[in-house]
Design a protein around this motif. Structure first.
Motif, PDB file in Angstrom:
ATOM      1  N   ALA C  66     -53.770  76.129  62.818  1.00 23.82           N
ATOM      2  CA  ALA C  66     -53.868  74.710  62.499  1.00 23.82           C
ATOM      3  C   ALA C  66     -55.141  74.147  63.082  1.00 23.82           C
ATOM      4  O   ALA C  66     -55.651  74.651  64.087  1.00 23.82           O
ATOM      5  CB  ALA C  66     -52.663  73.979  63.071  1.00 23.82           C
ATOM      6  N   ASP C  67     -55.644  73.077  62.453  1.00 22.69           N
ATOM      7  CA  ASP C  67     -56.755  72.412  63.118  1.00 22.69           C
ATOM      8  C   ASP C  67     -56.500  70.958  63.446  1.00 22.69           C
ATOM      9  O   ASP C  67     -57.297  70.344  64.130  1.00 22.69           O
ATOM     10  CB  ASP C  67     -58.099  72.561  62.373  1.00 22.69           C
ATOM     11  CG  ASP C  67     -57.949  72.578  60.895  1.00 22.69           C
ATOM     12  OD1 ASP C  67     -56.930  72.100  60.386  1.00 22.69           O
ATOM     13  OD2 ASP C  67     -58.874  73.075  60.233  1.00 22.69           O
ATOM     14  N   LEU C  68     -55.376  70.421  63.008  1.00 21.03           N
ATOM     15  CA  LEU C  68     -55.072  69.036  63.365  1.00 21.03           C
ATOM     16  C   LEU C  68     -53.712  68.981  64.021  1.00 21.03           C
ATOM     17  O   LEU C  68     -52.748  69.537  63.513  1.00 21.03           O
ATOM     18  CB  LEU C  68     -55.056  68.172  62.093  1.00 21.03           C
ATOM     19  CG  LEU C  68     -54.515  66.754  62.241  1.00 21.03           C
ATOM     20  CD1 LEU C  68     -55.425  65.939  63.113  1.00 21.03           C
ATOM     21  CD2 LEU C  68     -54.401  66.112  60.874  1.00 21.03           C
ATOM     22  N   MET C  69     -53.635  68.350  65.166  1.00 26.35           N
ATOM     23  CA  MET C  69     -52.336  68.163  65.790  1.00 26.35           C
ATOM     24  C   MET C  69     -51.989  66.683  65.698  1.00 26.35           C
ATOM     25  O   MET C  69     -52.672  65.841  66.286  1.00 26.35           O
ATOM     26  CB  MET C  69     -52.378  68.596  67.255  1.00 26.35           C
ATOM     27  CG  MET C  69     -51.033  68.476  67.937  1.00 26.35           C
ATOM     28  SD  MET C  69     -50.931  69.377  69.477  1.00 26.35           S
ATOM     29  CE  MET C  69     -51.801  68.285  70.550  1.00 26.35           C
ATOM     30  N   ILE C  70     -50.971  66.375  64.918  1.00 23.74           N
ATOM     31  CA  ILE C  70     -50.517  64.992  64.830  1.00 23.74           C
ATOM     32  C   ILE C  70     -49.378  64.865  65.836  1.00 23.74           C
ATOM     33  O   ILE C  70     -48.273  65.341  65.601  1.00 23.74           O
ATOM     34  CB  ILE C  70     -50.003  64.652  63.413  1.00 23.74           C
ATOM     35  CG1 ILE C  70     -51.064  64.945  62.375  1.00 23.74           C
ATOM     36  CG2 ILE C  70     -49.593  63.191  63.357  1.00 23.74           C
ATOM     37  CD1 ILE C  70     -50.613  64.608  60.964  1.00 23.74           C
ATOM     38  N   VAL C  86     -49.838  73.908  73.495  1.00 23.34           N
ATOM     39  CA  VAL C  86     -50.040  74.030  72.052  1.00 23.34           C
ATOM     40  C   VAL C  86     -51.460  73.616  71.697  1.00 23.34           C
ATOM     41  O   VAL C  86     -52.135  74.247  70.886  1.00 23.34           O
ATOM     42  CB  VAL C  86     -49.013  73.168  71.295  1.00 23.34           C
ATOM     43  CG1 VAL C  86     -49.350  73.071  69.830  1.00 23.34           C
ATOM     44  CG2 VAL C  86     -47.629  73.752  71.466  1.00 23.34           C
ATOM     45  N   TYR C  87     -51.950  72.542  72.338  1.00 21.87           N
ATOM     46  CA  TYR C  87     -53.323  72.106  72.061  1.00 21.87           C
ATOM     47  C   TYR C  87     -54.314  73.184  72.435  1.00 21.87           C
ATOM     48  O   TYR C  87     -55.264  73.460  71.704  1.00 21.87           O
ATOM     49  CB  TYR C  87     -53.621  70.813  72.824  1.00 21.87           C
ATOM     50  CG  TYR C  87     -55.041  70.342  72.669  1.00 21.87           C
ATOM     51  CD1 TYR C  87     -55.980  70.544  73.666  1.00 21.87           C
ATOM     52  CD2 TYR C  87     -55.450  69.712  71.499  1.00 21.87           C
ATOM     53  CE1 TYR C  87     -57.283  70.131  73.506  1.00 21.87           C
ATOM     54  CE2 TYR C  87     -56.757  69.291  71.334  1.00 21.87           C
ATOM     55  CZ  TYR C  87     -57.669  69.499  72.338  1.00 21.87           C
ATOM     56  OH  TYR C  87     -58.969  69.095  72.177  1.00 21.87           O
ATOM     57  N   ASP C  88     -54.092  73.824  73.578  1.00 20.69           N
ATOM     58  CA  ASP C  88     -55.025  74.858  74.017  1.00 20.69           C
ATOM     59  C   ASP C  88     -55.035  76.043  73.080  1.00 20.69           C
ATOM     60  O   ASP C  88     -56.045  76.730  72.943  1.00 20.69           O
ATOM     61  CB  ASP C  88     -54.654  75.326  75.433  1.00 20.69           C
ATOM     62  CG  ASP C  88     -55.024  74.304  76.484  1.00 20.69           C
ATOM     63  OD1 ASP C  88     -54.415  74.335  77.578  1.00 20.69           O
ATOM     64  OD2 ASP C  88     -55.910  73.478  76.216  1.00 20.69           O
ATOM     65  N   LYS C  94     -60.939  71.345  66.417  1.00 19.29           N
ATOM     66  CA  LYS C  94     -59.589  70.833  66.323  1.00 19.29           C
ATOM     67  C   LYS C  94     -59.598  69.339  66.584  1.00 19.29           C
ATOM     68  O   LYS C  94     -60.463  68.830  67.281  1.00 19.29           O
ATOM     69  CB  LYS C  94     -58.661  71.530  67.315  1.00 19.29           C
ATOM     70  CG  LYS C  94     -59.121  71.485  68.754  1.00 19.29           C
ATOM     71  CD  LYS C  94     -58.246  72.392  69.615  1.00 19.29           C
ATOM     72  CE  LYS C  94     -58.827  72.506  71.009  1.00 19.29           C
ATOM     73  NZ  LYS C  94     -58.093  73.441  71.840  1.00 19.29           N
ATOM     74  N   TRP C  95     -58.640  68.678  65.993  1.00 22.52           N
ATOM     75  CA  TRP C  95     -58.570  67.232  66.104  1.00 22.52           C
ATOM     76  C   TRP C  95     -57.165  66.816  66.479  1.00 22.52           C
ATOM     77  O   TRP C  95     -56.205  67.538  66.236  1.00 22.52           O
ATOM     78  CB  TRP C  95     -58.951  66.595  64.756  1.00 22.52           C
ATOM     79  CG  TRP C  95     -60.331  66.969  64.346  1.00 22.52           C
ATOM     80  CD1 TRP C  95     -61.497  66.484  64.839  1.00 22.52           C
ATOM     81  CD2 TRP C  95     -60.707  67.945  63.371  1.00 22.52           C
ATOM     82  NE1 TRP C  95     -62.568  67.081  64.233  1.00 22.52           N
ATOM     83  CE2 TRP C  95     -62.107  67.994  63.331  1.00 22.52           C
ATOM     84  CE3 TRP C  95     -59.991  68.791  62.513  1.00 22.52           C
ATOM     85  CZ2 TRP C  95     -62.819  68.842  62.476  1.00 22.52           C
ATOM     86  CZ3 TRP C  95     -60.687  69.628  61.666  1.00 22.52           C
ATOM     87  CH2 TRP C  95     -62.102  69.656  61.653  1.00 22.52           C
ATOM     88  N   PRO C 123     -57.481  65.152  74.310  1.00 19.77           N
ATOM     89  CA  PRO C 123     -58.400  64.152  73.768  1.00 19.77           C
ATOM     90  C   PRO C 123     -57.956  63.730  72.373  1.00 19.77           C
ATOM     91  O   PRO C 123     -57.691  64.563  71.520  1.00 19.77           O
ATOM     92  CB  PRO C 123     -59.743  64.892  73.706  1.00 19.77           C
ATOM     93  CG  PRO C 123     -59.411  66.320  73.722  1.00 19.77           C
ATOM     94  CD  PRO C 123     -58.078  66.491  74.368  1.00 19.77           C
ATOM     95  N   VAL C 124     -57.865  62.433  72.166  1.00 19.02           N
ATOM     96  CA  VAL C 124     -57.360  61.912  70.903  1.00 19.02           C
ATOM     97  C   VAL C 124     -58.529  61.393  70.074  1.00 19.02           C
ATOM     98  O   VAL C 124     -59.422  60.737  70.598  1.00 19.02           O
ATOM     99  CB  VAL C 124     -56.352  60.772  71.166  1.00 19.02           C
ATOM    100  CG1 VAL C 124     -55.932  60.126  69.871  1.00 19.02           C
ATOM    101  CG2 VAL C 124     -55.153  61.317  71.906  1.00 19.02           C
TER     102      VAL C 124
END
Lengths: 430, 189, 182
Positions: C66-70, C86-88, C94-95, C123-124
């Motif tokens: 994935a490249d976007l985490m909502i 999960v972000y790491d 990635k966004w 970071p958002v």
């Protein structure tokens, strides 16, 4: 074996094949060939794996620790708390008018049920009787909410079990329900519309046609899901006989709702201990005998039809009158009066800043939410804020059924079982 | 699913017995067996206040003899900062109250059992022996309010992280608010 | 990182535009639905408010794909390390979209249990307000993100703030004391 990477890398390959290959770079370890099956006692029989909390099919942030014997589940331990929001603590800081905004976010699939149980508890402590139109309006909204929640279940249950199109079909019908809920309450979800004393506003003009249209659309949708799934051999293979539970197990584990009804025990609080105007409308309690995943799917499907039945009766028989109790201490005055009367202005101000006081006492009120018995235990000390707002979330107790249901099941069945328990983690963790 | 299945509702009393007469027979049975218990009608609902040592025995009696098939809920209340404490005569109020709600399906009635728990010894017997469904609920009460349930097989934190210190729902635990800031204020972080 | 390590010149501009176009039109969201916002996120992906029109209907279960985490919903204390993990695991670029007021600032839950804003952990890039934001609001947020990807504004900002945006301060003294004292 180490390879020296240097600048003459083009020659390296050649050098390896002509010169280096004959040198045996090795360690002193001996390589031995063995065969035969791995002895059981050395390996251990079971493996513990972790499913979630971030996982496409754990219905929110539920973590399951499963002990597996190859593909079979030996035991499972749900680990919760990943959505713990401190709502009960926040509830102690909010007034009773604001309390609805807090509880509505617990079971976010059917928010109006949470608001209803909280309002009923406050009204019980106030010994307040809401007018008939308010009762019927509440019933209409709660049944629409139940329809939305069960449609969400059909969508997610289908997707979890592989019928991915069900996701789109379920949401298609749910959008129609949310549209009419938005027309009535102003919001699609987390409405904060059912408040102590009645409701926030009256029904808009033309609501009858909008609601009846939605009933028709959802009925067609339910017929479609039934035709798609209920006799589909793959669906039957995956759900019949899976996740079986019994009435005694459910009663012991404090399990209510469609899970209890799937075991042959037709207990529905709307019939057994009626509230609002449920004793004046005609509907059936859906229950089945086998206690498996298929039964729970079927019960929730038919409960949508029963909700439609109740909604149609609400449309026909909605009484006229006030949508909220006319008690100045509890109900804010109509907005127009605020311009005319100083008293109305002061009342409005006090109600929305301080809130009203509720006499000291405690009560427990329970209603039937789409997941089972949702109850609100409310303790008041005579001030404007509760001492304790505790919500008995049905999914919190229903999760305890997962361990016995998954005994001896395969890992693939675990997904089917979680889906059929239909937990909403907001009310589990609060 | 056959048509006649829809007609087979469980046998329930003709009228749900939610308004107890002063001689509510279940409460009377509890009062008779356990000396020192007090009956109270709370807005039409029967409540029995019992001593905390006998809580498990009361539950067993309700389950075995009075057909209270389901333990609906176990929770607790911290009365430290109460303005006006409502407590029926004959009950010695303590800081904590453990509240258990019971439901009888065959008799279609409910009963609430309350016991007072002092702050210096917050322990009550566990109900998991009779009602296994009390498992999660008792862990939650321990986690958030610090009341121990003697005999619970796994009394660990359930909602807070395992290394959390303190019991957040107690009245002396602050809700921990981040102050609201406005444009131009230094950030609280 | 690939594109950013090239020197910027008039020759690489069309290439950069092409790469940004590709990234913008094939954003794969990761499933990170937590609470009520997850329901609205699913509604956005469903047929009525279709995310497939942007090529985003495939919610990847694995963060590696994935490249976007909502971040859809309230993040509790227990969930915070999971969120960061999960972000790491996501691969650059990635966004992160912080969906809903609970993820953006803690929302109405200003208490011990909820992280007051997911930007304390990751970071958002785009904050989407609402409780929950309707599908149209979420789509507006997604389109804002697409615009930022198209102009390259995000990556420029990331480079400017060396840490990548989020500053995580962990005070270990309290944790150690708690563990030894408990």
């Amino acid at each position: 074996m180490s390879t020296q990477i240097d600048d003459e890398s083009e020659d390296r390959l050649e050098r390896q094949t002509t010169e280096g290959a004959q040198e045996i770079h090795g360690s002193s370890r001996e390589v031995v060939v063995t065969g035969g099956p791995w002895p059981d006692d050395e390996l251990g029989d079971t493996m513990i794996i972790n499913m979630g909390p971030q996982h496409p099919s754990t219905h929110g942030v539920l973590r399951l620790m499963m002990e597996l014997d190859s593909e079979e589940v030996v035991r499972v331990k749900p680990v919760i708390g990943y959505l713990h929001t401190g709502m009960e603590k926040t509830g102690e800081e909010l007034t009773y008018v604001q309390g609805g905004t807090n509880v509505t976010r617990m079971d976010y699939a059917s928010p109006l049920s949470n608001e209803l149980v909280f309002s009923l508890a406050v009204e019980r402590l106030l010994d307040l009787e809401v007018p008939p139109r308010a009762q019927w309006m509440r019933m209409l909204l709660v049944e629409l909410s139940r329809m939305g929640s069960h449609l969400l279940f059909q969508a997610t249950n289908g997707m979890d079990l592989g019928a991915v199109s069900m996701m789109l079909y379920g949401w298609r019908e749910r959008e129609e329900v949310l549209r009419v809920v938005e027309a009535i309450t102003g919001l699609r979800m987390n409405n904060n519309f059912i408040r102590p004393g009645g409701l926030a506003a009256d029904l808009p003009d033309g609501w009858q046609d909008a609601v009846l249209d939605v009933c028709e659309v959802v009925e067609r949708g339910v017929a479609e899901y039934d035709a798609l799934l209920s006799e589909n051999p793959i669906w039957l293979e995956r759900t019949v006989g899976v996740g079986v539970t019994t009435t005694q197990e459910c009663l012991d584990l404090s399990i209510t709702g469609p899970i209890l009804r799937s075991t042959g025990f037709a207990w529905d609080l709307r019939k057994a201990q009626p509230y609002l105007a449920y004793d004046q409308v005609d509907f059936d309690v859906i229950y089945t005998e086998n206690g498996d995943v298929f039964d729970r799917y079927r019960i929730r499907l038919y409960e949508i039809l029963e909700s439609i039945r109740i909604v149609r009766q609400c449309v026909e028989r909605m009484p006229d009158g006030d949508y909220r109790v006319q008690d100045k201490k509890v109900t804010p005055p109509p907005r127009a009066r605020i311009d005319e009367s100083m008293e109305a202005l002061i009342h409005h101000f006090k109600l929305f800043t301080e809130g009203f006081r509720v006499p000291a006492g405690e009560t427990y009120v329970a209603i039937e939410s789409p997941r089972g018995e949702i109850g609100c235990y409310l303790v008041s000390d005579g001030s404007g804020r509760p001492v304790r707002v505790h919500v008995r979330g049905p999914s919190f107790y229903n999760l305890q059924s997962m361990s016995p249901m998954m005994q001896g099941a395969l890992v693939a069945d675990a997904v089917a079982v979680i889906s059929s328990v239909d937990p909403i983690m907001g009310e589990v963790d609060r | 699913m056959s048509d006649d299945a829809r007609e087979n509702l469980p046998e329930v009393d003709a009228a749900p017995d939610l308004d107890p007469k002063p001689d509510d027979e279940v409460a009377a049975a509890v009062l008779e067996r356990f000396a020192g218990s007090v009956f109270h009608s709370s807005h039409g609902q029967p409540v029995v206040y019992v001593g905390r040592e006998v809580l498990a025995e009361v539950a067993a009696m309700l389950h075995d003899e009075q057909q209270f098939t389901m333990l609906v809920d176990v929770t607790a209340v911290d009365h430290l900062l109460d303005g006006e404490r409502h407590c029926p005569a004959g009950v010695v109020p303590e800081r904590f109250e453990v509240v258990a709600n019971f439901l009888s399906h065959p008799r279609n009635r409910r009963l609430r059992v309350v016991c007072e728990v002092p702050a210096d010894d917050p322990e009550v017997p566990s109900l998991t022996g009779t009602y296994p469904g009390a498992d999660f609920a008792e862990r939650e009460v321990y986690d958030l309010l610090g009341i121990r349930f003697r005999g619970h097989p796994d009394l660990t934190r359930i909602l807070m992280p395992d290394d959390w210190v303190g019991h957040p729902l107690r009245k002396d635990a602050a809700p921990s608010r981040v102050p609201v800031t406005f444009k131009g204020d230094p950030s609280p972080r | 990182m690939g594109l950013e390590s090239l020197g910027h010149s008039f020759l690489t501009a069309p290439l950069e535009d092409l790469v940004r176009w590709a990234r913008r039109n094939s954003v794969f969201p990761a499933t990170f639905g937590l609470a009520c916002c997850a329901i609205e996120m699913m509604a956005t992906g469903a047929a009525h408010y279709d995310l497939a029109r942007y090529g985003m209907e495939v919610f990847r279960a694995s963060p590696r794909q994935a490249d976007l985490m909502i971040v859809a919903g309230r993040v509790s204390q227990k969930m915070a390390p999971v969120l960061r993990q999960v972000y790491d695991q996501m691969v650059e670029p990635k966004w992160v979209i912080s969906m809903g007021v609970c993820a953006s600032s803690g929302g109405m839950f200003n208490n011990y249990a909820i992280v007051q804003g997911v930007d304390q952990i990751v970071p958002v890039d785009v904050y989407v307000p609402g409780c929950p934001p309707g599908p149209e609001t979420l789509m507006h947020g997604i389109l804002t993100l697409h615009e930022q990807i198209r102009t390259g504004a995000i990556l420029a900002r990331r480079e400017a703030s060396a840490s990548g945006g989020a500053e995580i301060q962990i005070d270990t003294a309290d944790l150690v004391a708690a563990r030894s004292g408990d």
